[in-house]
Design a protein around this motif. Sequence first.
Motif, mmCIF file in Angstrom:
data_model
loop_
_atom_site.group_PDB
_atom_site.id
_atom_site.type_symbol
_atom_site.label_atom_id
_atom_site.label_comp_id
_atom_site.label_asym_id
_atom_site.label_seq_id
_atom_site.Cartn_x
_atom_site.Cartn_y
_atom_site.Cartn_z
ATOM 1 N N ARG A 106 0.862 -1.190 0.000
ATOM 2 C CA ARG A 106 0.000 0.000 0.000
ATOM 3 C C ARG A 106 0.893 1.233 0.000
ATOM 4 O O ARG A 106 1.852 1.309 0.760
ATOM 5 C CB ARG A 106 -0.866 0.041 1.258
ATOM 6 N N LYS A 180 4.069 7.406 2.233
ATOM 7 C CA LYS A 180 3.982 6.260 3.144
ATOM 8 C C LYS A 180 3.854 4.967 2.339
ATOM 9 O O LYS A 180 3.161 4.937 1.317
ATOM 10 C CB LYS A 180 2.742 6.440 4.026
ATOM 11 N N GLU A 182 3.348 0.570 2.926
ATOM 12 C CA GLU A 182 3.254 -0.599 3.801
ATOM 13 C C GLU A 182 3.474 -1.857 2.965
ATOM 14 O O GLU A 182 2.780 -2.078 1.965
ATOM 15 C CB GLU A 182 1.897 -0.703 4.484
ATOM 16 N N TRP A 184 3.345 -5.895 3.010
ATOM 17 C CA TRP A 184 2.692 -6.992 3.744
ATOM 18 C C TRP A 184 3.138 -8.316 3.146
ATOM 19 O O TRP A 184 3.013 -8.532 1.944
ATOM 20 C CB TRP A 184 1.185 -6.839 3.612
ATOM 21 N N ARG A 194 4.197 -6.934 8.570
ATOM 22 C CA ARG A 194 3.760 -5.637 8.024
ATOM 23 C C ARG A 194 4.815 -4.592 8.371
ATOM 24 O O ARG A 194 4.953 -4.199 9.533
ATOM 25 C CB ARG A 194 2.415 -5.217 8.622
ATOM 26 N N VAL A 196 6.164 -0.814 7.721
ATOM 27 C CA VAL A 196 5.708 0.503 7.249
ATOM 28 C C VAL A 196 6.880 1.486 7.187
ATOM 29 O O VAL A 196 7.665 1.573 8.126
ATOM 30 C CB VAL A 196 4.629 1.072 8.201
ATOM 31 N N GLU A 198 7.537 5.512 6.651
ATOM 32 C CA GLU A 198 6.834 6.793 6.615
ATOM 33 C C GLU A 198 7.857 7.920 6.512
ATOM 34 O O GLU A 198 8.904 7.862 7.167
ATOM 35 C CB GLU A 198 6.010 6.972 7.888
ATOM 36 N N ARG A 208 7.053 -1.700 12.500
ATOM 37 C CA ARG A 208 6.295 -2.933 12.241
ATOM 38 C C ARG A 208 4.894 -2.791 12.829
ATOM 39 O O ARG A 208 4.728 -2.280 13.936
ATOM 40 C CB ARG A 208 7.016 -4.125 12.894
ATOM 41 N N LEU A 209 3.908 -3.245 12.074
ATOM 42 C CA LEU A 209 2.540 -3.223 12.584
ATOM 43 C C LEU A 209 2.090 -4.650 12.922
ATOM 44 O O LEU A 209 2.522 -5.612 12.276
ATOM 45 C CB LEU A 209 1.563 -2.653 11.541
#
Length: 211
Positions: A106, A180, A182, A184, A194, A196, A198, A208-209
């Motif tokens: 994303r 940004k 992401e 996955w 995940r 990310v 930014e 990390r998410l």
Amino acid sequence: MQLEDIRRDYKHAELNEENSSKTPIQQFRTWMDNALEANITDATAMSLVSVGDDGFPQSRIVLLKDYDENGFTFFTNYNSQKGKAIEKDAKVSLHFYWSEMERQIRISGIASKTNTEVSKKYFHSRPQQSQIAAAISEQSSVVPSRKFLENAFTKLSKQLEGENPDCPSSWGGYKVTPVKFEFWQGRENRLHDRIVYEKIGNRWTIKRLAP
Ligand SMILES: Cc1cc2nc3c(=O)[nH]c(=O)nc-3n(C[C@H](O)[C@H](O)[C@H](O)COP(=O)(O)O)c2cc1C
């Protein structure tokens, strides 16, 4: 087959803070190259999401035609729904899903028109029929029938006598400058990775998410 029974395991690869690239564009390049090498159908197809006049997000597929650290380029009609939406609000998102690689990306960014030279160059690199179709199609406007489009296509083809049409001023590219990303990667037991990136000032931060 019950939809609720459909599931699969994700075991293809992993992505962590150590093996991900320093910059998101390097990471994107690695994954895009992997997808192209794997001959994934429509690997360059991405969902472009913009927000329409009615406040609803609108999503559609467009094809990525170029990218570098400054942005991701696709071509379209500036008077289409997406063109009008971007005119009002240049914030968009791009979304890639490569099922075979168990990966999605994303990207959030700001869309701006490419210069006319870039648009013309790409327009004329397309097959002549595609140029003619783009020239006669007021993309996203209501048309009375398919016949109406076919007639317009035939009429312009005859008029051109084998020459290329001009690139319409309503047709061209957008470059999406990313803020940004992401990445996955599907993993075992639904503990997906995940990562990310930014942009804070001029620097890309990584976090990390939870899946
Ligand atoms: C595989 C695929 C590739 C597409 N590529 C483009 C493209 O590069 N540019 C484009 O304007 N539309 C492309 N389309 C059509 C769009 O999805 C959409 O129907 C069209 O742009 C009108 O969208 P809008 O009314 O939201 O502006 C593609 C559709 C598919 C399924």
